[in-house]
Design a protein around this motif. Structure first.
Motif, PDB file in Angstrom:
ATOM      1  N   VAL A 110       0.810  -1.223   0.000  1.00  0.00           N
ATOM      2  CA  VAL A 110       0.000   0.000   0.000  1.00  0.00           C
ATOM      3  C   VAL A 110       0.840   1.269   0.000  1.00  0.00           C
ATOM      4  O   VAL A 110       0.301   2.381  -0.080  1.00  0.00           O
ATOM      5  N   GLY A 111       2.169   1.138   0.080  1.00  0.00           N
ATOM      6  CA  GLY A 111       3.034   2.311   0.044  1.00  0.00           C
ATOM      7  C   GLY A 111       4.448   1.900  -0.324  1.00  0.00           C
ATOM      8  O   GLY A 111       4.873   0.785  -0.021  1.00  0.00           O
ATOM      9  N   ILE A 112       5.180   2.791  -0.986  1.00  0.00           N
ATOM     10  CA  ILE A 112       6.553   2.526  -1.400  1.00  0.00           C
ATOM     11  C   ILE A 112       7.471   3.608  -0.844  1.00  0.00           C
ATOM     12  O   ILE A 112       7.226   4.808  -1.032  1.00  0.00           O
ATOM     13  N   VAL A 113       8.529   3.190  -0.155  1.00  0.00           N
ATOM     14  CA  VAL A 113       9.627   4.085   0.212  1.00  0.00           C
ATOM     15  C   VAL A 113      10.642   3.988  -0.917  1.00  0.00           C
ATOM     16  O   VAL A 113      11.306   2.972  -1.088  1.00  0.00           O
ATOM     17  N   GLY A 114      10.748   5.037  -1.712  1.00  0.00           N
ATOM     18  CA  GLY A 114      11.588   5.022  -2.895  1.00  0.00           C
ATOM     19  C   GLY A 114      10.774   5.528  -4.085  1.00  0.00           C
ATOM     20  O   GLY A 114       9.710   6.125  -3.896  1.00  0.00           O
ATOM     21  N   PRO A 115      11.237   5.220  -5.307  1.00  0.00           N
ATOM     22  CA  PRO A 115      12.542   4.669  -5.619  1.00  0.00           C
ATOM     23  C   PRO A 115      13.678   5.572  -5.133  1.00  0.00           C
ATOM     24  O   PRO A 115      13.521   6.785  -5.029  1.00  0.00           O
ATOM     25  N   ALA A 116      14.828   4.947  -4.880  1.00  0.00           N
ATOM     26  CA  ALA A 116      15.931   5.671  -4.273  1.00  0.00           C
ATOM     27  C   ALA A 116      16.623   6.622  -5.239  1.00  0.00           C
ATOM     28  O   ALA A 116      17.106   7.684  -4.832  1.00  0.00           O
ATOM     29  N   GLU A 122      12.159   7.689 -12.859  1.00  0.00           N
ATOM     30  CA  GLU A 122      11.565   8.158 -14.115  1.00  0.00           C
ATOM     31  C   GLU A 122      10.779   7.065 -14.834  1.00  0.00           C
ATOM     32  O   GLU A 122       9.799   7.347 -15.517  1.00  0.00           O
ATOM     33  N   VAL A 123      11.209   5.809 -14.673  1.00  0.00           N
ATOM     34  CA  VAL A 123      10.517   4.715 -15.361  1.00  0.00           C
ATOM     35  C   VAL A 123       9.581   3.926 -14.457  1.00  0.00           C
ATOM     36  O   VAL A 123       8.646   3.273 -14.944  1.00  0.00           O
ATOM     37  N   ALA A 124       9.805   3.974 -13.146  1.00  0.00           N
ATOM     38  CA  ALA A 124       8.937   3.231 -12.227  1.00  0.00           C
ATOM     39  C   ALA A 124       7.729   4.053 -11.789  1.00  0.00           C
ATOM     40  O   ALA A 124       6.627   3.500 -11.629  1.00  0.00           O
ATOM     41  N   ASP A 125       7.907   5.333 -11.589  1.00  0.00           N
ATOM     42  CA  ASP A 125       6.822   6.150 -11.040  1.00  0.00           C
ATOM     43  C   ASP A 125       5.579   6.199 -11.935  1.00  0.00           C
ATOM     44  O   ASP A 125       4.460   6.243 -11.405  1.00  0.00           O
ATOM     45  N   PRO A 126       5.710   6.202 -13.270  1.00  0.00           N
ATOM     46  CA  PRO A 126       4.474   6.146 -14.073  1.00  0.00           C
ATOM     47  C   PRO A 126       3.660   4.881 -13.809  1.00  0.00           C
ATOM     48  O   PRO A 126       2.428   4.910 -13.863  1.00  0.00           O
ATOM     49  N   ILE A 127       4.351   3.783 -13.515  1.00  0.00           N
ATOM     50  CA  ILE A 127       3.654   2.527 -13.216  1.00  0.00           C
ATOM     51  C   ILE A 127       2.955   2.620 -11.859  1.00  0.00           C
ATOM     52  O   ILE A 127       1.800   2.208 -11.710  1.00  0.00           O
ATOM     53  N   LEU A 133      -0.507   3.756  -6.385  1.00  0.00           N
ATOM     54  CA  LEU A 133       0.296   3.301  -5.250  1.00  0.00           C
ATOM     55  C   LEU A 133       1.180   4.448  -4.766  1.00  0.00           C
ATOM     56  O   LEU A 133       2.095   4.875  -5.470  1.00  0.00           O
ATOM     57  N   PRO A 134       0.928   4.987  -3.567  1.00  0.00           N
ATOM     58  CA  PRO A 134       1.663   6.163  -3.104  1.00  0.00           C
ATOM     59  C   PRO A 134       3.135   5.859  -2.838  1.00  0.00           C
ATOM     60  O   PRO A 134       3.483   4.792  -2.329  1.00  0.00           O
ATOM     61  N   SER A 149       3.144  15.467 -13.154  1.00  0.00           N
ATOM     62  CA  SER A 149       1.734  15.343 -12.758  1.00  0.00           C
ATOM     63  C   SER A 149       1.397  13.967 -12.198  1.00  0.00           C
ATOM     64  O   SER A 149       0.257  13.509 -12.285  1.00  0.00           O
ATOM     65  N   TRP A 150       2.400  13.305 -11.626  1.00  0.00           N
ATOM     66  CA  TRP A 150       2.137  12.037 -10.955  1.00  0.00           C
ATOM     67  C   TRP A 150       1.478  12.310  -9.612  1.00  0.00           C
ATOM     68  O   TRP A 150       2.061  12.960  -8.750  1.00  0.00           O
ATOM     69  N   LYS A 151       0.285  11.817  -9.435  1.00  0.00           N
ATOM     70  CA  LYS A 151      -0.452  12.103  -8.201  1.00  0.00           C
ATOM     71  C   LYS A 151       0.126  11.362  -7.007  1.00  0.00           C
ATOM     72  O   LYS A 151      -0.110  11.738  -5.853  1.00  0.00           O
ATOM     73  N   ILE A 152       0.919  10.312  -7.259  1.00  0.00           N
ATOM     74  CA  ILE A 152       1.443   9.467  -6.172  1.00  0.00           C
ATOM     75  C   ILE A 152       2.803   9.937  -5.673  1.00  0.00           C
ATOM     76  O   ILE A 152       3.315   9.432  -4.682  1.00  0.00           O
ATOM     77  N   PHE A 153       3.408  10.914  -6.342  1.00  0.00           N
ATOM     78  CA  PHE A 153       4.807  11.276  -6.082  1.00  0.00           C
ATOM     79  C   PHE A 153       4.953  12.211  -4.877  1.00  0.00           C
ATOM     80  O   PHE A 153       4.262  13.221  -4.761  1.00  0.00           O
ATOM     81  N   HIS A 154       5.910  11.857  -3.986  1.00  0.00           N
ATOM     82  CA  HIS A 154       6.281  12.729  -2.868  1.00  0.00           C
ATOM     83  C   HIS A 154       7.783  12.582  -2.644  1.00  0.00           C
ATOM     84  O   HIS A 154       8.340  11.493  -2.790  1.00  0.00           O
ATOM     85  N   ARG A 155       8.415  13.698  -2.272  1.00  0.00           N
ATOM     86  CA  ARG A 155       9.851  13.692  -2.049  1.00  0.00           C
ATOM     87  C   ARG A 155      10.133  14.155  -0.622  1.00  0.00           C
ATOM     88  O   ARG A 155       9.712  15.236  -0.221  1.00  0.00           O
TER      89      ARG A 155
END
Length: 389
Positions: A110-116, A122-127, A133-134, A149-155
């Motif tokens: 239900v959540g991902i820490v990363g990608p590192a 650049e290639v995983a976040d669109p998936i 998947l946040p 415009s990835w809604k799941i992306f946080h830094r």
């Protein structure tokens, strides 16, 4: 979502809750959508980054921070645990899509820490975005990641528009270098970081590119020595940085290497050699993990054979706890946990940073800082927090 509740004599209740096709045990909250006030059980948080390969030194410390947070949570919630799923990318963008598909295919994640790293992001976040998947990355710093415009992306840290200019200011104001050579490894991270440094430095003595996994740097060494540069800024990771510096010093170069957070790891010293690495300056959009707040350092060393926490271990610990706090509050679907992250506004117990994300997923700029570290007597030690412009 469907929910079916069966009750048997004696008041014992057994509920089966299907969330996005995944089985998760959950106390009956009387609400749908996994948004109740009870923690879901048997869910997973993924760590996505290099655990083997040339960049594993960076990824392992981040994974350890995540593992420590989950282990502590499970100790306090032994009847309703969360599991860690590891996705070893080896820092290779070519491996990232298949790993991302594996993660989104496991509906307990239900959540991902990363990608590192930025290239794999650049290639995983669109998936991840397509699956809702946040993610919170503790270390991928390429600025453009927040423009997709990835809604799941946080830094969870500042990006290279903070780190790059800070490194440039350190070179100009602290080292007072008049001639600077810049080299990048052509990765999404390394090239982007050098671009930001050059904006501050202006005209440079020269610039060149190398490749990830390159081992012979004789051509670029000749150019750097011939340029008369007293400082080399390197954008890339610690293995190539260590080999390049070793060959530079072997050619008689007396200058100082400055590099970003991709080199800020004890393995850089192992690759370059202690004497060669001495005096190298390494930046990071993070405070020293070894000076983290609370009991983090003590807990980390106790959990991992007395090892000192490495770069971003404390960040990974804190952002993992964001996910865990959401799960504890009953946010057991990806959608609900994503909404929880977007509205989060609390200080991390290890970093002290207030994790509050802007609409594009960037950390609140007021929370961003950049430190310079220096190799001294075989260790990477804090130097100064670089003042903002």
């Amino acid at each position: 979502m469907r929910q079916k509740l069966a009750r048997v004599l004696g008041g014992v209740a057994i509920s089966a809750l299907v969330i996005s096709g995944a089985a998760a045990c959950k106390a009956d909250s009387g609400t749908e959508g996994g948004s109740g006030d009870k923690a879901a059980c048997d869910l997973k948080i993924g760590f996505f980054g290099p655990l083997t390969g040339d960049a594993a030194g960076l990824g392992i410390h981040m994974r350890n921070g995540t593992k420590l947070a989950i282990d502590q949570y499970n100790k306090d919630n032994a009847d309703c645990k969360v599991n860690l799923a590891e996705y070893d990318s080896q820092g290779d963008p070519a491996k990232a899509p298949a790993l991302a598909q594996q993660a989104v295919g496991d509906t307990k994640v239900v959540g991902i820490v990363g990608p590192a790293f930025s290239g794999e992001s650049e290639v995983a976040d669109p998936i991840f975005d397509e699956a809702g998947l946040p993610i919170i990355t503790p270390s991928a710093t390429r600025p453009s990641l927040s423009t997709k415009s990835w809604k799941i992306f946080h830094r969870g840290v500042g990006n290279d528009t903070s780190q790059g200019p800070a490194a440039g200011r350190y070179i100009k104001n602290v080292l007072k270098a008049e001639k600077v050579y810049v080299v990048d490894d052509q990765s999404a991270y390394g090239a982007g970081l050098v671009d930001e440094v050059k904006k501050v430095l202006g005209t440079v003595a020269g610039e060149d590119k190398v490749q990830v996994k390159q081992t012979n740097f004789s051509a670029v060494v000749t150019k750097i020595v011939g340029s008369g540069a007293t400082v080399l800024f390197f954008g890339g990771y610690y293995t190539e940085a260590g080999l390049l510096l070793k060959q530079l010093k072997g050619a008689g170069w007396k200058g100082t290497m400055v590099a970003g957070d991709g080199v800020n790891d004890a393995n850089f010293i192992k690759v370059a050699g202690q004497q060669v690495a001495e005096g190298t300056v390494l930046t990071c959009p993070c405070a020293p993990a070894t000076a983290a707040k609370g009991t983090f350092v003590t807990d980390y060393k106790a959990a991992f054979e007395n090892a000192e926490p490495g770069t971003y271990a404390d960040v990974s610990f804190d952002i993992t706890k964001i996910f865990l706090e959401g799960i504890k509050a009953g946010k057991s679907t990806r959608a609900d946990l994503l909404a929880f992250v977007k509205s989060y506004n609390k200080a991390g117990t290890a970093t002290g940073v207030t994790y509050k994300f802007e609409s594009n997923g960037e950390l609140d700029p007021a929370q961003v800082l950049v430190w310079a570290f220096k190799v001294n007597a075989g260790q990477v030690v804090p130097d100064i927090e670089i003042p903002k412009a």
